[in-house]
Design a protein around this motif. Structure first.
Motif, PDB file in Angstrom:
ATOM      1  N   ARG A 164       0.807  -1.221   0.000  1.00 50.70           N
ATOM      2  CA  ARG A 164       0.000   0.000   0.000  1.00 50.70           C
ATOM      3  C   ARG A 164       0.840   1.270   0.000  1.00 50.70           C
ATOM      4  N   ALA A 165       2.028   1.226   0.577  1.00 48.08           N
ATOM      5  CA  ALA A 165       2.888   2.416   0.617  1.00 48.08           C
ATOM      6  C   ALA A 165       3.362   2.820  -0.777  1.00 48.08           C
ATOM      7  N   LEU A 166       3.388   1.878  -1.704  1.00 52.16           N
ATOM      8  CA  LEU A 166       3.830   2.173  -3.060  1.00 52.16           C
ATOM      9  C   LEU A 166       2.687   2.581  -3.986  1.00 52.16           C
ATOM     10  N   LEU A 167       1.468   2.528  -3.490  1.00 51.18           N
ATOM     11  CA  LEU A 167       0.310   2.815  -4.334  1.00 51.18           C
ATOM     12  C   LEU A 167       0.273   4.277  -4.790  1.00 51.18           C
ATOM     13  N   ALA A 168       0.498   5.209  -3.891  1.00 48.93           N
ATOM     14  CA  ALA A 168       0.460   6.635  -4.261  1.00 48.93           C
ATOM     15  C   ALA A 168       1.535   6.984  -5.288  1.00 48.93           C
ATOM     16  N   PRO A 169       2.805   6.556  -5.102  1.00 46.87           N
ATOM     17  CA  PRO A 169       3.799   6.836  -6.147  1.00 46.87           C
ATOM     18  C   PRO A 169       3.452   6.172  -7.480  1.00 46.87           C
ATOM     19  N   ALA A 170       2.902   4.977  -7.446  1.00 45.78           N
ATOM     20  CA  ALA A 170       2.520   4.297  -8.687  1.00 45.78           C
ATOM     21  C   ALA A 170       1.378   5.036  -9.383  1.00 45.78           C
ATOM     22  N   LEU A 171       0.410   5.502  -8.616  1.00 49.57           N
ATOM     23  CA  LEU A 171      -0.680   6.288  -9.200  1.00 49.57           C
ATOM     24  C   LEU A 171      -0.144   7.577  -9.839  1.00 49.57           C
ATOM     25  N   ALA A 172       0.786   8.235  -9.163  1.00 49.93           N
ATOM     26  CA  ALA A 172       1.394   9.445  -9.720  1.00 49.93           C
ATOM     27  C   ALA A 172       2.148   9.124 -11.008  1.00 49.93           C
ATOM     28  N   PHE A 173       2.866   8.001 -11.012  1.00 54.44           N
ATOM     29  CA  PHE A 173       3.609   7.587 -12.201  1.00 54.44           C
ATOM     30  C   PHE A 173       2.674   7.365 -13.384  1.00 54.44           C
ATOM     31  N   PHE A 174       1.618   6.579 -13.179  1.00 51.21           N
ATOM     32  CA  PHE A 174       0.705   6.280 -14.286  1.00 51.21           C
ATOM     33  C   PHE A 174      -0.089   7.515 -14.714  1.00 51.21           C
ATOM     34  N   ALA A 175      -0.444   8.375 -13.774  1.00 51.67           N
ATOM     35  CA  ALA A 175      -1.147   9.613 -14.130  1.00 51.67           C
ATOM     36  C   ALA A 175      -0.244  10.496 -14.990  1.00 51.67           C
ATOM     37  N   ALA A 176       1.027  10.616 -14.605  1.00 50.36           N
ATOM     38  CA  ALA A 176       1.973  11.413 -15.382  1.00 50.36           C
ATOM     39  C   ALA A 176       2.199  10.810 -16.764  1.00 50.36           C
ATOM     40  N   LEU A 177       2.261   9.498 -16.816  1.00 51.21           N
ATOM     41  CA  LEU A 177       2.466   8.810 -18.091  1.00 51.21           C
ATOM     42  C   LEU A 177       1.309   9.076 -19.054  1.00 51.21           C
ATOM     43  N   PHE A 178       0.077   8.936 -18.565  1.00 50.66           N
ATOM     44  CA  PHE A 178      -1.078   9.167 -19.426  1.00 50.66           C
ATOM     45  C   PHE A 178      -1.250  10.646 -19.761  1.00 50.66           C
ATOM     46  N   LEU A 179      -0.927  11.534 -18.825  1.00 55.72           N
ATOM     47  CA  LEU A 179      -0.972  12.963 -19.124  1.00 55.72           C
ATOM     48  C   LEU A 179       0.044  13.307 -20.210  1.00 55.72           C
ATOM     49  N   HIS A 180       1.214  12.696 -20.146  1.00 52.91           N
ATOM     50  CA  HIS A 180       2.236  12.911 -21.161  1.00 52.91           C
ATOM     51  C   HIS A 180       1.712  12.492 -22.540  1.00 52.91           C
ATOM     52  N   MET A 181       1.045  11.355 -22.613  1.00 53.43           N
ATOM     53  CA  MET A 181       0.507  10.898 -23.902  1.00 53.43           C
ATOM     54  C   MET A 181      -0.608  11.815 -24.402  1.00 53.43           C
ATOM     55  N   VAL A 182      -1.446  12.279 -23.496  1.00 50.11           N
ATOM     56  CA  VAL A 182      -2.516  13.206 -23.898  1.00 50.11           C
ATOM     57  C   VAL A 182      -1.912  14.502 -24.430  1.00 50.11           C
ATOM     58  N   LEU A 183      -0.917  15.035 -23.746  1.00 51.99           N
ATOM     59  CA  LEU A 183      -0.298  16.278 -24.185  1.00 51.99           C
ATOM     60  C   LEU A 183       0.483  16.093 -25.485  1.00 51.99           C
ATOM     61  N   ASP A 184       1.082  14.918 -25.689  1.00 54.63           N
ATOM     62  CA  ASP A 184       1.749  14.638 -26.958  1.00 54.63           C
ATOM     63  C   ASP A 184       0.762  14.606 -28.112  1.00 54.63           C
ATOM     64  N   THR A 185      -0.484  14.313 -27.832  1.00 56.77           N
ATOM     65  CA  THR A 185      -1.505  14.260 -28.872  1.00 56.77           C
ATOM     66  C   THR A 185      -1.821  15.650 -29.417  1.00 56.77           C
ATOM     67  N   ILE A 186      -1.565  16.700 -28.641  1.00 61.34           N
ATOM     68  CA  ILE A 186      -1.911  18.056 -29.078  1.00 61.34           C
ATOM     69  C   ILE A 186      -1.112  18.465 -30.309  1.00 61.34           C
TER      70      ILE A 186
END
Length: 100
Positions: free
Chosen positions: A21-43
């Motif tokens: 559970r201690a790694l869940l927040a960093p993993a969520l941040a990682f995947f959120a940043a990854l998907f945000l990066h892909m969305v922004l690359d789409t622009i």
């Protein structure tokens, strides 16, 4: 390959929620940043959102080759100002968080 990363997130996040559970927040941040990066690359760039099922490159804005070098075309396009605005907002939020 968004489908690949979605599958990795779908497998990783439940396991972390149950076992680490201690790694869940960093993993969520990682995947959120990854998907945000892909969305922004789409622009202004392009992403294969349908990969591996189709090979269509999705982009919201075509940056025309208006300069002798492609880098200059991107730097002088309005989408670059959007990127600078995102960086400025991130820097502002980071500095504001450090003061608190």
């Amino acid at each position: 390959m968004p489908a690949f990363w979605a599958a990795v997130a779908a497998l990783t996040l439940p396991v972390l929620a149950l076992l680490a559970r201690a790694l869940l927040a960093p993993a969520l941040a990682f995947f959120a940043a990854l998907f945000l990066h892909m969305v922004l690359d789409t622009i202004g760039g392009g992403i294969l959102w349908g990969a591996p099922f189709n090979d269509r490159l999705y982009t919201l804005v075509e940056v025309p080759a208006s300069q002798p070098h492609w880098v200059l075309s991107f730097l002088l396009h309005w989408t670059f100002l959007l990127e600078l605005g995102i960086w400025a907002l991130a820097l502002y939020l980071w500095r504001k968080g450090r003061r608190a």
